[in-house]
Design a protein around this motif. Structure first.
Motif, PDB file in Angstrom:
ATOM      1  N   ALA A   1       0.835  -1.210   0.000  1.00  0.00           N
ATOM      2  CA  ALA A   1       0.000   0.000   0.000  1.00  0.00           C
ATOM      3  C   ALA A   1       0.867   1.256   0.000  1.00  0.00           C
ATOM      4  N   ILE A   2       1.933   1.223   0.805  1.00  0.00           N
ATOM      5  CA  ILE A   2       2.813   2.405   0.865  1.00  0.00           C
ATOM      6  C   ILE A   2       3.534   2.597  -0.466  1.00  0.00           C
ATOM      7  N   GLN A   3       3.863   1.472  -1.120  1.00  0.00           N
ATOM      8  CA  GLN A   3       4.546   1.600  -2.418  1.00  0.00           C
ATOM      9  C   GLN A   3       3.633   2.227  -3.478  1.00  0.00           C
ATOM     10  N   ILE A   4       2.363   1.851  -3.454  1.00  0.00           N
ATOM     11  CA  ILE A   4       1.419   2.473  -4.400  1.00  0.00           C
ATOM     12  C   ILE A   4       1.340   3.972  -4.116  1.00  0.00           C
ATOM     13  N   GLU A   5       1.242   4.307  -2.827  1.00  0.00           N
ATOM     14  CA  GLU A   5       1.171   5.711  -2.451  1.00  0.00           C
ATOM     15  C   GLU A   5       2.411   6.456  -2.938  1.00  0.00           C
ATOM     16  N   GLU A   6       3.564   5.824  -2.742  1.00  0.00           N
ATOM     17  CA  GLU A   6       4.821   6.472  -3.122  1.00  0.00           C
ATOM     18  C   GLU A   6       4.872   6.727  -4.631  1.00  0.00           C
TER      19      GLU A   6
END
Ligand code: GTP
Ligand code: MG
Length: 358
Positions: free
Chosen positions: A155-160
């Motif tokens: 999820a954090i990678q998508i956000e990034e």
């Protein structure tokens, strides 16, 4: 529906807010910037609700409403810290009306420059893009720190990735509303309520003698992809203090067909892609607002979360049909009374009754 009226200082925001809501907040050239927004409700006078109410004779008739928030002028100093209280409260709105000063006033010209709407738009958009960029970059720094500590979820990678692409676009002067985001990307950044992601309507605030002469400026703004409209703010404010008959005479003189309230209502629905559906009965005839493309469950949820949770079916007929045939009984005989499931896409003018079980 919650709409923020925003713009550079002294563009005429409060004047227009007064015209819309019939209030009398002070609008002086030398008044220091207000601390807080003025808030006012405007009824969406939908002729269809009036007619349905005549037919059903309910105890209550409830029109939709638009809540306008008239914010103090935005200076560039606000952008330096985009997490300030003013910005946070502006961001809670669903869409913005950006007021651009197109009227001449020698003192305001001296203080804030010539009334050049295109230039003001450019200044404003630059400020908004910058505010978004600061927020996005700050978050990216935090994500980087997290990575170093081993916090790296999908999820954090998508956000990034989404934030990186947003930053590149912002850098190139492209507002977020123009970037095509996948649904997972949109979800990942929803919480930031980025300024340049929200729909923006441009309102040229003209003097009454130049109202008809703004065609070229409007065309230039529309060519840039904006929804834009010209209004004579101060004139409209004065009109709002007259009774309806008197106001109509003045409006006819200037070739204005509809009240500023109604014109802005149509534009806000258009801006946000909103449509109306209705509920009817002995108790209440009421208008509800949803986004075009919403399904029956989402519509049911507008009425009450229980109706969405326990949704079974929607009984549905069209406004035009009930007006043409006069009673639900006739609609049933003619097969115009439909039972629709969860995935049914609600249309503007649908009359709905939700069957549910919780
Ligand atoms: N000639 C003319 N003057 C206007 C018009 N609209 C506003 N003004 C004047 O412009 C000044 C500022 O108007 P406001 O409505 O207070 O502007 P504002 O954008 O709310 O100002 P801030 O909230 O302080 O940023 C007042 O003196 C108004 O009378 C207009 O359509 N024509
Ligand atoms: Mg004001």
């Amino acid at each position: 529906m919650k709409i923020g009226i925003i713009g550079l200082p002294k563009s005429g925001k409060t004047t227009i807010f007064n015209a819309l809501t019939g209030s009398e907040h002070p609008t002086d050239k030398y008044l220091p910037a207000a601390e807080e927004a003025n808030i006012g409700m405007v009824q969406v006078i939908d002729d269809r609700i009036t007619k349905l109410s005549e037919l059903y004779k309910p105890k209550k008739t409830i029109y939709a409403t638009i809540e306008y928030h008239d914010f103090p002028g935005i200076f560039s100093s606000h952008t330096e810290n985009p997490e300030n209280a003013l910005f946070s409260s502006i961001k809670t709105n669903e869409g913005f009306v950006l007021v651009l000063r197109a009227f001449q006033d020698s003192e305001l010209d001296g203080l804030y420059g010539n009334p050049d709407p295109l230039r003001q738009l450019e200044i404003f958009e630059t400020e908004m893009l910058l505010a978004d960029q600061i927020v996005a970059e700050k978050r990216l720094e935090k994500i980087e720190l997290g990575y170093k500590r081993g916090v790296k979820t999908p999820a954090i990678q998508i956000e990034e990735h989404t934030l990186r692409s947003i930053c590149e676009n912002l850098e190139a002067g492209i507002p977020i509303r123009k970037i095509e985001l996948k649904s997972e990307e949109e979800k990942a950044i929803r919480g930031f309520q980025f300024f340049s992601q929200k729909p923006l309507l441009l309102l040229l605030n003209c003097s009454e003698d130049s109202l008809g002469a703004e065609g070229e400026t409007l065309a230039q703004l529309e060519a840039k992809g904006y929804l834009a409209e010209a209004i004579a703010g101060r004139f409209e404010e004065e009109l709002s203090k007259l009774d309806a008959g008197e106001a109509e005479l003045f409006m006819a003189d200037l070739g204005i067909a509809e009240s500023v309230r109604d014109r802005l209502t149509h534009l806000c629905y258009l801006l946000l892609g909103y449509i109306s559906f209705f509920t009817v009965g002995e108790d209440e005839v009421r208008a509800w607002t949803i986004v075009q493309g919403d399904n029956a469950v989402t519509a049911a949820g507008k009425i009450h979360s229980d109706l969405a949770r326990g949704f079974i079916r929607a009984e549905c007929f069209r406004y035009a049909d009930i007006m043409a045939h006069g009673s639900e009984k006739v609609l049933k005989e003619k097969g115009l009374f439909k039972l629709e499931g969860k995935e049914y896409i609600v249309k503007d003018g649908d009359i709905i009754s939700v069957r549910f079980n919780v």
